[in-house]
Design a protein around this motif. Structure first.
Motif, PDB file in Angstrom:
ATOM      1  N   LEU A   1      -8.648  43.181   8.001  1.00 43.79           N
ATOM      2  CA  LEU A   1      -8.844  43.519   9.274  1.00 43.79           C
ATOM      3  C   LEU A   1      -8.769  44.915   9.602  1.00 43.79           C
ATOM      4  CD1 LEU A   1      -5.897  40.872  10.397  1.00 43.79           C
ATOM      5  CD2 LEU A   1      -8.423  40.889  11.030  1.00 43.79           C
ATOM      6  N   PRO A   2      -9.350  45.309  10.831  1.00 36.46           N
ATOM      7  CA  PRO A   2      -9.546  46.646  11.241  1.00 36.46           C
ATOM      8  C   PRO A   2      -8.202  47.428  11.156  1.00 36.46           C
ATOM      9  CG  PRO A   2     -10.735  45.388  12.992  1.00 36.46           C
ATOM     10  CD  PRO A   2      -9.773  44.522  12.037  1.00 36.46           C
ATOM     11  N   ASN A   3      -8.287  48.680  10.888  1.00 36.47           N
ATOM     12  CA  ASN A   3      -6.701  49.392  10.665  1.00 36.47           C
ATOM     13  C   ASN A   3      -6.856  50.703  11.313  1.00 36.47           C
ATOM     14  OD1 ASN A   3      -8.375  51.064   8.923  1.00 36.47           O
ATOM     15  ND2 ASN A   3      -7.761  50.197   7.150  1.00 36.47           N
ATOM     16  N   GLY A   4      -8.012  50.966  12.177  1.00 37.53           N
ATOM     17  CA  GLY A   4      -7.906  52.342  12.869  1.00 37.53           C
ATOM     18  C   GLY A   4      -8.757  53.462  12.304  1.00 37.53           C
ATOM     19  N   SER A   5      -9.287  53.138  11.237  1.00 33.83           N
ATOM     20  CA  SER A   5     -10.158  54.144  10.242  1.00 33.83           C
ATOM     21  C   SER A   5     -11.503  54.022  10.548  1.00 33.83           C
ATOM     22  CB  SER A   5      -9.974  54.187   8.886  1.00 33.83           C
ATOM     23  OG  SER A   5     -10.055  52.930   8.113  1.00 33.83           O
ATOM     24  N   GLU A   6     -11.758  53.140  11.329  1.00 35.86           N
ATOM     25  CA  GLU A   6     -13.318  52.775  11.163  1.00 35.86           C
ATOM     26  C   GLU A   6     -13.852  53.952  12.222  1.00 35.86           C
ATOM     27  OE1 GLU A   6     -11.123  49.099  10.178  1.00 35.86           O
ATOM     28  OE2 GLU A   6     -10.692  50.708  12.004  1.00 35.86           O
ATOM     29  N   LYS A   7     -15.111  54.272  12.165  1.00 31.87           N
ATOM     30  CA  LYS A   7     -15.776  55.431  12.723  1.00 31.87           C
ATOM     31  C   LYS A   7     -17.083  54.961  12.890  1.00 31.87           C
ATOM     32  CE  LYS A   7     -16.213  60.487  12.688  1.00 31.87           C
ATOM     33  NZ  LYS A   7     -15.870  61.478  11.991  1.00 31.87           N
ATOM     34  N   ASP A   8     -17.888  55.624  13.872  1.00 33.64           N
ATOM     35  CA  ASP A   8     -19.293  55.274  14.367  1.00 33.64           C
ATOM     36  C   ASP A   8     -19.387  54.396  15.591  1.00 33.64           C
ATOM     37  OD1 ASP A   8     -21.823  55.786  14.146  1.00 33.64           O
ATOM     38  OD2 ASP A   8     -22.137  55.357  12.072  1.00 33.64           O
ATOM     39  N   THR A   9     -20.706  53.978  15.677  1.00 31.07           N
ATOM     40  CA  THR A   9     -21.136  53.133  16.879  1.00 31.07           C
ATOM     41  C   THR A   9     -21.335  51.737  16.276  1.00 31.07           C
ATOM     42  OG1 THR A   9     -21.695  54.764  18.234  1.00 31.07           O
ATOM     43  CG2 THR A   9     -22.606  52.746  18.716  1.00 31.07           C
ATOM     44  N   TYR A  10     -20.982  50.645  16.842  1.00 33.63           N
ATOM     45  CA  TYR A  10     -21.110  49.168  16.516  1.00 33.63           C
ATOM     46  C   TYR A  10     -21.430  48.095  17.691  1.00 33.63           C
ATOM     47  CZ  TYR A  10     -19.182  50.963  12.134  1.00 33.63           C
ATOM     48  OH  TYR A  10     -18.938  51.699  11.063  1.00 33.63           O
ATOM     49  N   TYR A  11     -22.230  47.318  17.465  1.00 31.78           N
ATOM     50  CA  TYR A  11     -22.440  46.465  18.560  1.00 31.78           C
ATOM     51  C   TYR A  11     -21.931  44.970  18.456  1.00 31.78           C
ATOM     52  CZ  TYR A  11     -26.075  49.698  20.312  1.00 31.78           C
ATOM     53  OH  TYR A  11     -26.671  50.621  20.858  1.00 31.78           O
ATOM     54  N   ALA A  12     -21.951  44.390  19.583  1.00 31.99           N
ATOM     55  CA  ALA A  12     -21.277  43.157  19.589  1.00 31.99           C
ATOM     56  C   ALA A  12     -22.109  42.212  20.372  1.00 31.99           C
ATOM     57  CB  ALA A  12     -19.894  42.897  19.802  1.00 31.99           C
ATOM     58  N   LEU A  13     -22.283  40.799  20.189  1.00 33.34           N
ATOM     59  CA  LEU A  13     -22.919  39.877  20.967  1.00 33.34           C
ATOM     60  C   LEU A  13     -21.959  38.775  21.035  1.00 33.34           C
ATOM     61  CD1 LEU A  13     -25.588  39.079  22.242  1.00 33.34           C
ATOM     62  CD2 LEU A  13     -26.334  38.103  20.105  1.00 33.34           C
ATOM     63  N   ASP A  14     -21.799  38.236  22.292  1.00 39.56           N
ATOM     64  CA  ASP A  14     -20.558  37.336  22.754  1.00 39.56           C
ATOM     65  C   ASP A  14     -21.273  36.071  23.228  1.00 39.56           C
ATOM     66  OD1 ASP A  14     -18.532  35.788  23.105  1.00 39.56           O
ATOM     67  OD2 ASP A  14     -17.603  37.061  24.682  1.00 39.56           O
ATOM     68  N   LEU A  15     -21.490  35.096  22.528  1.00 38.81           N
ATOM     69  CA  LEU A  15     -22.249  33.844  23.213  1.00 38.81           C
ATOM     70  C   LEU A  15     -21.471  32.796  23.099  1.00 38.81           C
ATOM     71  CD1 LEU A  15     -24.765  32.303  24.180  1.00 38.81           C
ATOM     72  CD2 LEU A  15     -25.335  32.032  21.914  1.00 38.81           C
ATOM     73  N   GLY A  16     -20.993  32.306  24.530  1.00 38.12           N
ATOM     74  CA  GLY A  16     -19.813  31.072  24.163  1.00 38.12           C
ATOM     75  C   GLY A  16     -19.965  30.236  25.315  1.00 38.12           C
ATOM     76  N   GLY A  17     -21.124  30.452  26.124  1.00 36.51           N
ATOM     77  CA  GLY A  17     -21.290  29.533  27.481  1.00 36.51           C
ATOM     78  C   GLY A  17     -22.520  29.545  27.860  1.00 36.51           C
ATOM     79  N   THR A  18     -22.637  29.689  29.484  1.00 37.44           N
ATOM     80  CA  THR A  18     -23.896  29.794  30.053  1.00 37.44           C
ATOM     81  C   THR A  18     -24.092  31.350  30.368  1.00 37.44           C
ATOM     82  OG1 THR A  18     -22.626  29.461  32.127  1.00 37.44           O
ATOM     83  CG2 THR A  18     -23.598  27.578  31.136  1.00 37.44           C
ATOM     84  N   TYR A  19     -23.173  32.131  30.068  1.00 38.90           N
ATOM     85  CA  TYR A  19     -23.369  33.561  29.888  1.00 38.90           C
ATOM     86  C   TYR A  19     -23.130  34.350  28.535  1.00 38.90           C
ATOM     87  CZ  TYR A  19     -23.233  33.981  35.006  1.00 38.90           C
ATOM     88  OH  TYR A  19     -23.823  33.788  36.539  1.00 38.90           O
ATOM     89  N   PHE A  20     -23.998  35.210  28.176  1.00 44.64           N
ATOM     90  CA  PHE A  20     -23.588  35.861  26.947  1.00 44.64           C
ATOM     91  C   PHE A  20     -23.427  37.421  27.293  1.00 44.64           C
ATOM     92  CE2 PHE A  20     -28.405  36.699  27.275  1.00 44.64           C
ATOM     93  CZ  PHE A  20     -28.390  37.927  26.582  1.00 44.64           C
ATOM     94  N   ARG A  21     -22.796  38.291  26.582  1.00 47.90           N
ATOM     95  CA  ARG A  21     -22.481  39.611  26.731  1.00 47.90           C
ATOM     96  C   ARG A  21     -22.970  40.404  25.504  1.00 47.90           C
ATOM     97  NH1 ARG A  21     -17.004  41.157  27.423  1.00 47.90           N
ATOM     98  NH2 ARG A  21     -16.547  39.843  25.688  1.00 47.90           N
ATOM     99  N   VAL A  22     -23.372  41.456  25.747  1.00 46.86           N
ATOM    100  CA  VAL A  22     -23.878  42.425  24.745  1.00 46.86           C
ATOM    101  C   VAL A  22     -23.107  43.896  24.842  1.00 46.86           C
ATOM    102  CG1 VAL A  22     -25.558  44.001  23.767  1.00 46.86           C
ATOM    103  CG2 VAL A  22     -26.255  41.774  24.914  1.00 46.86           C
ATOM    104  N   LEU A  23     -22.208  44.260  23.696  1.00 48.43           N
ATOM    105  CA  LEU A  23     -21.407  45.292  23.745  1.00 48.43           C
ATOM    106  C   LEU A  23     -21.690  46.428  22.833  1.00 48.43           C
ATOM    107  CD1 LEU A  23     -19.648  42.624  23.947  1.00 48.43           C
ATOM    108  CD2 LEU A  23     -17.765  44.162  24.555  1.00 48.43           C
TER     109      LEU A  23
END
Length: 510
Positions: free
Chosen positions: A88-110
């Motif tokens: 699991l993440p512990n706080g040492s993570e660095k840089d830029t990352y993306y996420a895609l959230d698909l769970g219904g009639t909308y989706f989100r990009v982060l």
């Protein structure tokens, strides 16, 4: 007095007696009707009763079902799904990352920028888009081409470049909240669609592979590093902020939970090797069932009328999808027993017309005349001019249904803690840290997300109270329920960071 006068007097007396008899009759009838209505409410209150002894029985039943679900496939109502998330993440993570959230009639990009060295999340950007209705029943290629195009535009805008392919390779966390059989931390096979989707050629295929192909076609220099559901994402975000986080619970429209389990306790996967000696287990606890759950006739009717009878029994008693409809069914029964609401409104027979946020608004109406209750009864359920004492009775029904749901959610949460030895009771795995002649409780955090808990103050209050009752005043201060918002988005990006190197997914099934 003459005969005429005497006749008039006798007639007047008879009429007066008749009128009095009618008035008395009406009063008697109203009292009887009110008693019948009160009997409905009292019967509901008794059937929904959750004394602490009963809650502890639910705790024990949850722990037993968890053991059974880990022992064998199909051994329990709880699926206890392997997620392959062994770190699991512990706080040492660095840089830029993306996420895609698909769970219904909308989706989100982060897009999430991490500072490393526990400097936290420096920035995160979010874009939300509707999925066109026709794509929900089209082909997998059409759906993922649309998503990849939206992702491409988002990347170009956020990175400030004209071509996404010119950006260095980015890692993506993909939250896909549909039934999936996980095959690795970054891949899984779609079992079936829900929530209005019906893309036949997608069932049985690797979800991440479909997205990866669509991204490649668009020239997106991006890799799916983690495929998760929203519960696992919530736990990742919780652990990122608080290393004592051992579980995550979502209580919103639906409900689910996950937690950290020792690898050697996952008996159905003999020879499971992980780098950490543990793994996140997705419980799918909405399907939990026990005879100790306080089920009413309204729950039985709701289950029979649902598209999935004899399924998701726990979810139907505690989640936002169903609480409002349970209240509607009780009000309908009250209306049928007596005319305290006037003629029975046809709207009372419409399933799910009373949504849980409306129920919560009635429950939390603090006005002296309960004007919000009157407004909702009139505008939503078609019941005008409800007397104040009847409005108070409606608030009581909302309270009973909400209290039961919150206390059962608390019992389920303590059941998880009991299974992993964090409930502070007995043995070396009791959640206590040994030290010389003394021992002290280990601090335990549970990440919690979902509007029912975060936005409904009475639900939150009842759940917190029940946690204290079940654990006891000595232990409960060491168990913290922490609101963790947007695990399905930010949490997925954090897991992409955790598994950003292709060789990092070291979980093996021997």
């Amino acid at each position: 007095m003459g005969k005429v006068g005497l006749g008039l007097a006798v007639g007047w007396a008879a009429a007066t007696c008749a009128i009095a008899a009618v008035i008395v009759g009406r009063r008697v009838r109203r009292r009887r009707e009110w008693r019948r209505v009160m009997a409905v409410v009292e019967e509901l209150e008794e059937a929904c009763s959750t004394p602490v002894g009963r809650l502890r029985q639910v705790v024990d039943a949850m722990a037993v079902e968890m053991h059974a679900g880990l022992a064998s496939e199909g051994g329990s109502k709880l699926k206890m799904l392997i997620t392959f998330v062994d770190r699991l993440p512990n706080g040492s993570e660095k840089d830029t990352y993306y996420a895609l959230d698909l769970g219904g009639t909308y989706f989100r990009v982060l897009r999430v920028q991490l500072g490393g060295d526990r400097s936290g999340i420096l920035r995160h950007d979010v874009e939300r888009q509707p999925i066109p209705q026709h794509l929900m029943t089209s082909t997998s290629e059409d759906l993922f081409d649309f998503i990849a195009s939206s992702l491409q535009e988002f990347v170009q805008k956020e990175e400030g470049v004209s071509e996404a392919s010119t950006v260095k390779k980015r890692e993506l966390g993909f939250t896909f909240s549909f039934p999936v059989k996980q095959t690795s931390v970054s891949s899984g096979i779609l079992i079936k669609w829900t929530k209005g989707f019906a893309i036949e050629d997608m069932v049985g295929r690797d979800v991440s592979e479909c997205l990866q192909q669509a991204m490649s076609k668009k020239g997106l220099n991006m890799r799916v590093a983690a495929l998760v559901n929203d519960t696992v994402g919530t736990m990742a975000l919780g652990h990122y902020h608080d290393k004592d986080t051992v579980a995550a619970v979502i209580i919103g429209t639906g409900t689910n939970a996950c937690y950290w389990e020792r690898a050697d306790a996952i008996i159905k996967c003999q020879g499971l090797l992980t780098t950490s000696g543990g793994m996140v287990i997705n419980m799918e606890w909405g399907n939990f069932w026990s005879t100790h759950l306080p089920r009413t006739s309204y729950d039985i009717e709701l289950d029979v009328d649902s598209p999935n009878p004899n399924d998701q029994g726990f979810e139907k008693m505690i989640s936002g999808m169903y609480l409002g409809d349970i209240v509607r069914r009780v009000i309908l029964r009250m209306s049928q027993e007596a005319d305290i609401f006037g003629p029975v409104s046809p709207k009372l027979s419409e399933p799910f017309i009373l949504r849980t946020p409306l129920m919560a608004a009635m429950h939390e109406d603090n006005s002296s005349d309960l004007r919000e209750v009157a407004r909702i009864l009139n505008e939503v359920l078609g019941i005008p001019d409800v007397p104040l004492k009847v409005r108070k009775l409606v608030v009581k029904v909302c309270d009973v249904v909400t209290q039961r749901a919150a206390r059962l959610a608390a019992a389920g949460t303590v059941g998880i803690l009991k299974k992993i030895g964090r409930d502070g009771r007995g043995g070396v795995t009791s959640g206590r840290i040994k030290g010389g002649s003394h021992s002290k409780m280990r601090r335990t955090a549970v990440a919690i997300e979902g509007g029912l808990y975060t936005s409904y103050s009475m639900f939150r209050e009842y759940m917190n109270e029940a946690m204290t009752e079940i654990l006891g005043e000595d232990i409960s201060p060491y168990v913290i329920l922490k609101i963790t918002e947007d695990g399905s988005g930010i949490g997925a990006a954090l897991l992409a960071a955790t598994y950003s190197s292709p060789g990092v997914a070291n979980v093996q099934l021997l």
